[in-house]
Design a protein around this motif. Structure first.
Motif, PDB file in Angstrom:
ATOM      1  N   ARG A  26       9.269  -5.461  -4.701  1.00 49.01           N
ATOM      2  CA  ARG A  26       9.063  -4.677  -3.495  1.00 49.01           C
ATOM      3  C   ARG A  26       7.944  -5.308  -2.679  1.00 49.01           C
ATOM      4  NH1 ARG A  26      11.751   0.021  -3.455  1.00 49.01           N
ATOM      5  NH2 ARG A  26      12.448   0.835  -5.451  1.00 49.01           N
ATOM      6  N   GLU A  29       2.387  -2.711  -0.451  1.00 44.72           N
ATOM      7  CA  GLU A  29       1.871  -1.868   0.618  1.00 44.72           C
ATOM      8  C   GLU A  29       0.432  -2.214   0.993  1.00 44.72           C
ATOM      9  OE1 GLU A  29       0.796   2.108  -1.551  1.00 44.72           O
ATOM     10  OE2 GLU A  29       2.977   1.893  -1.547  1.00 44.72           O
ATOM     11  N   LYS A  30      -0.295  -2.818   0.079  1.00 50.13           N
ATOM     12  CA  LYS A  30      -1.680  -3.189   0.375  1.00 50.13           C
ATOM     13  C   LYS A  30      -1.763  -4.663   0.710  1.00 50.13           C
ATOM     14  CE  LYS A  30      -3.333   0.415  -2.454  1.00 50.13           C
ATOM     15  NZ  LYS A  30      -4.012   1.033  -3.438  1.00 50.13           N
TER      16      LYS A  30
END
Length: 54
Positions: A26, A29-30
């Motif tokens: 994936r 997100e950071k």
């Protein structure tokens, strides 16, 4: 420090330096990742070229 020995998640073959691999993961997100090898090892699935072509 711990030595990471990457393996194909399908055939469990050890990945050699400069070998072409495919990673299923994936999108993180950071931001600000510094150790990409460790991130791929623990957050992704490493697939060798042979298994990807099957």
């Amino acid at each position: 420090m711990f030595k990471i020995t990457p393996q194909c998640s399908i055939c469990e073959k050890e990945i050699q330096p400069n070998e072409e691999i495919y990673v299923k993961m994936r999108y993180p997100e950071k931001k600000g990742m510094t150790e990409i090898k460790a991130f791929i090892q623990y957050q992704g699935k490493i697939i060798c070229e042979e298994c990807n072509n099957k």
